[in-house]
Enzyme design. Structure first.
Site, PDB file in Angstrom:
ATOM      1  CB  SER A  69       5.911 -26.069   4.703  1.00 17.78           C
ATOM      2  OG  SER A  69       4.604 -26.601   4.850  1.00 17.78           O
ATOM      3  CE1 TYR A  70       9.361 -28.717  12.201  1.00 18.08           C
ATOM      4  CE2 TYR A  70       7.397 -27.798  13.212  1.00 18.08           C
ATOM      5  CZ  TYR A  70       8.569 -28.524  13.312  1.00 18.08           C
ATOM      6  OH  TYR A  70       8.936 -29.062  14.516  1.00 18.08           O
TER       7      TYR A  70
END
Length: 862
Positions: free
Chosen positions: A335-336
């Site tokens: 994820s980010y």
């Protein structure tokens, strides 16, 4: 049908998002800038059929800079940079022509969906994109909405589709907070950097740094490192004594006991305790206690913790770790990676992420047990309201990611699995003994439930000797009692992990910028990275920080920058006025700058102790054109020439070698020429130290060598040695390197293209004549008879390097990459080599049709 433009932050992201939304049914083409692709498909948008065009930028479209003359260090007082100097937004990478590309793709579009990264920098890029495309998009009908913002945290089908179904608007306040930070860092950093660089490099020769930079975040970061250095230097070791006792619960085993007093600093007192305890023959058990203890599983992973672990455990620098994390994110593996949050939202699909890891041989067994027995809810952490914690989003193998990519992915995955695992539980037994009047203790730990330490074994409870079974009142024979003499030890230099912790604690930088600030102090030669990724300040870094403390401690303490960061966050939240914060902060630093300039003698006193003056540095090289005495060549960064008699310093080209050029002199100022070279396979050119720093003609700029000089008759100038327009760049001219024989070459005076030709020729000379076909200058070549490659045993030939068939096999463009056909020609016979009147050298030429042989030339970058 409406046309919808969609823009992501990177080309790889654009492709991944388009593939998900179009379900793979899309067509792709290269954009006009060659760096970004455009992916097109049809679908539905807000209940209507639409044609989608998904493309990207490459990070920031624009960058902030001063206009025109304010970029000159010599013409502008640094104090003017705080308020008087106007700024402008310029293209961040002009070669990408990103604005033009966006306008071409945006023309005629009805709506735009912004898929930029969901952080403050991403919001800022949103408005850079909008500034470029809104003027060319179709005008909205009435109050029709045309601007949409997608919010997402990972490149998964679920997250991307969910973002497309819940489009919002870009956040102007967050974008303004980035604008404010950019302008503050530009104005404050440039003013201090220019002043102290010019002041100290004009006085000292062995600073070994091309730039004495200052930064509102960079300098406090350096301050932490120097503060630890000062503690080490001022540390005075003290001797202390420890009483150590060993008891023998069984014949062949012994148990080492810890003294409850820990240590004493008086030798006589320690000896007294030793004498008292030696009188006892047995150790008596005074108490036995058993407690079940818990070692908590980790909080969910945020950026700062990831960077700390990457440095401390994986040996990766913060900037390198961040680059790898961004690559893993754009490829859809995690994820980010920029988040301050350590708390998973209630609706986060923890089981879904865990199932992705069920087949990995390293942790499949642990994952399957968790899925069958039920996961534990992660600990409640901090919710910063930005992105979920860093989480693995799809399975990967070591072969897929390789090297550092796998090592970071493996840590992120193990950390995630640990957050949903059980806590580690262990039984701690503490036995208290008395030997005479003195008390001693031993502690033992036995793991009852390993919990998360199975997946993170480095956190496991260390194996210890098992304690004997005993009860209060039991007696054990004493094996030995002795006095150990020890010394207190100084702290070690800060590790990157410790520095990251300090920066986070004091609010210096953001999760995204912390790696940049640490990298900057390394690049500036303020600190060196030692074994164990410890940061040891250099003399320059130490003197700078001590100088700031002497003049104005707030320049290096974290307090003022931390206060500024809080104001910037208030702008992002819409609670502070952008212009007021900017004006107030610049006013504070302007006052500090003036005081710093007035008090610079205080820092100079420290510099004098650590560094040598220019006059005492370097070795004699070339003669000054004013006094005709030898100037000294100072090799330490930035390399330069210094005339101690005239007290003048002359800048030189960097990152190469400098030597005297045949004792030849410049016809304009009588300075001896020097030769700069980047190596035998690279470029080299002569230059006049005075002309290099004081351009003699209007069409020249500071930092130009003889290969760009427009002197009409000097034998070293562009006018005499220029051959033709560069095969690679728009404005460069290929200039003969007259020092390169017998391995002759010509090099572009603007870019890094090098052309090797006529190896072993006795002489190569540029002719005053030009080619009838392409209007490049002809070249006269003279070979020795024994080594002549010319047909018919000829030794001399005159022709065009690019068009003459005799020369075709003798020209080799080894180090440049040809992106477009070579252009030669123009409107006058001599313009191919930059000799045309009233025309700047190397301008774009209008070619005549070249011969097919030109296509045989290949070019590669040096």
């Amino acid at each position: 049908m409406r046309t919808v433009l969609m823009v992501a932050e990177k080309p790889s992201l654009a492709q991944s998002i388009a593939k998900i939304l179009s379900r793979g049914n899309m067509s792709s083409r290269k954009g006009l800038n060659g760096a970004c692709s455009v992916h097109e498909y049809t679908g539905s948008f807000i209940g209507q059929s639409a044609h989608f065009k998904m493309t990207s930028v490459c990070g920031h479209v624009m960058t902030l800079d001063f206009i025109g003359k304010y970029n000159s260090w010599d013409k502008v007082d640094p104090a003017e940079l705080f308020s008087k100097a106007p700024t402008e937004k310029k293209e961040a990478n002009p070669k990408l022509t990103m604005v033009k590309f966006l306008q071409v793709e945006g023309r005629g579009c009805d709506c735009i969906v912004l898929w930029l990264d969901c952080d403050k920098e991403g919001e800022n890029i949103c408005f850079e994109v909008l500034d470029a495309v809104l003027p060319v998009m179709n005008k909205p009908r009435g109050t029709e909405r045309t601007i949409y913002r997608a919010k997402f945290s990972s490149i998964t089908d679920t997250d991307i589709c969910n973002a497309m179904n819940h489009l919002g608007e870009p956040n102007r306040n967050e974008a303004l907070s980035v604008d404010a930070r950019q302008e503050l860092d530009l104005r404050i950093g440039c003013a201090f950097t220019r002043f102290q660089t010019k002041y100290f490099q004009g006085k000292y020769g062995n600073l070994d740094s091309s730039l004495i930079s200052f930064g509102p975040c960079q300098t406090p970061t350096l301050g932490f490192c120097v503060e630890r250095h000062d503690k080490i230097q001022s540390f005075k070791p003290e001797t202390y004594w420890v009483l150590q006792a060993k008891v023998n619960p069984e014949k062949e085993s012994s148990l080492t006991l810890d003294w409850d007093r820990v240590r004493v600093f008086d030798r006589e007192v320690a000896q007294m305790f030793l004498n008292i305890t030696k009188m006892a023959k047995e150790a008596k058990v005074e108490s036995v206690s058993k407690k079940e203890k818990v070692k908590q599983r980790p909080l969910a992973l945020n950026t700062v913790e990831m960077l700390r672990v990457a440095s401390a455990a994986l040996g990766m620098g913060p900037q390198h770790a961040m680059q790898i994390a961004e690559r893993l994110y754009t490829q859809g593996y995690i994820s980010y990676p920029r988040t301050e949050t350590t708390h998973y939202p209630e609706n986060f699909d923890l089981k879904g992420c865990l199932r992705q890891q069920a087949n990995n041989p390293y942790w499949a067994e642990t994952v399957k047990v968790l899925l069958s027995e039920g996961i534990n809810r992660p600990r409640k952490g901090h919710d910063a309201g930005d992105h979920p914690p860093i989480t693995p989003m799809r399975a990967a193998t070591e072969a897929e990611l390789g090297g550092d990519g796998w090592r970071l992915y493996e840590y992120i995955t193990r950390h995630f699995i640990a957050t949903v695992s059980a806590d580690c539980k262990y039984l701690q037994t503490t036995i208290s003994f008395s030997i005479g009047p003195e008390r001693f203790t031993c502690v033992g730990k036995v793991v009852t439930s390993p919990g998360f330490t199975e997946i993170m074994p480095w956190h496991s409870i260390p194996l210890e000797e098992s304690l004997p079974h005993c009860e209060k009142g039991d007696l054990f024979p004493i094996g030995e009692i002795k006095l150990l003499e020890k010394q207190t030890s100084p702290p070690d230099y800060l590790t990157e992990a410790e520095l990251i912790t300090l920066m986070e604690k004091h609010g210096i930088g953001t999760d995204a910028s912390i790696p940049v600030h640490i990298n900057n102090i390394c690049q500036r030669n303020y600190v060196t990275v030692e074994t164990g990724r410890r940061l040891k300040p250099t003399n320059l870094g130490i003197v700078l920080v001590h100088g700031y403390y002497k003049i104005d401690a707030e320049l290096v303490l974290p307090t003022i920058r931390s206060a500024v960061e809080k104001q910037l966050n208030l702008i992002a939240l819409g609670k502070a006025n952008y212009h007021q914060v900017l004006e107030h902060t610049l006013d504070i630093f302007k006052r500090k700058f003036h005081y710093f300039v007035d008090s610079i003698a205080g820092m100079d006193e420290l510099m004098e102790v650590s560094f040598s003056p220019l006059a005492a540095t370097g070795k004699p090289l070339s003669r000054c054109g004013k006094c005709h005495r030898f100037m000294k060549y100072i090799q330490a960064k930035p390399s330069r020439l210094h005339c101690s008699h005239c007290d003048d310093t002359y800048s030189l080209p960097q990152n190469g070698t400098i030597k005297l050029y045949k004792e030849l002199r410049c016809p304009l100022d009588d300075f001896e020429l020097v030769l700069w070279s980047s190596g035998s396979r690279g470029k080299s050119y002569p230059l006049c130290p005075y002309c290099y720093n004081h351009p003699p003609f209007r069409d020249m700029k500071k930092g130009m060598g003889c290969n760009e000089c427009t002197h009409p008759t000097c034998q070293h100038s562009l006018s005499m040695l220029g051959i033709g327009q560069c095969v690679e760049c728009e404005n460069g001219v290929l200039v003969l390197d007259s020092t390169s024989g017998p391995k002759w070459k010509m090099a572009c005076n603007k870019c890094n293209v090098v052309v090797h030709f006529f190896e072993n020729a006795h002489k190569v000379r540029v002719s005053p004549e030009t080619c009838d076909l392409c209007e490049a200058a002809l070249v006269d070549v003279d070979f020795n008879k024994a080594k002549s490659p010319l047909p018919g045993d000829e030794t001399q030939h005159s022709g065009c390097v690019f068009c003459d068939p005799v020369f075709q096999d003798l020209v080799e463009l080894k180090h440049a990459a040809m992106r477009h056909p070579m252009h030669r020609g123009g409107q006058g016979k001599r313009q191919g080599r930059g000799r045309g009147k009233g025309r700047r050298p190397g301008g774009r030429l209008n070619p005549k049709k070249p011969k097919d042989k030109m296509a045989a030339l290949a070019a590669y970058f040096v």
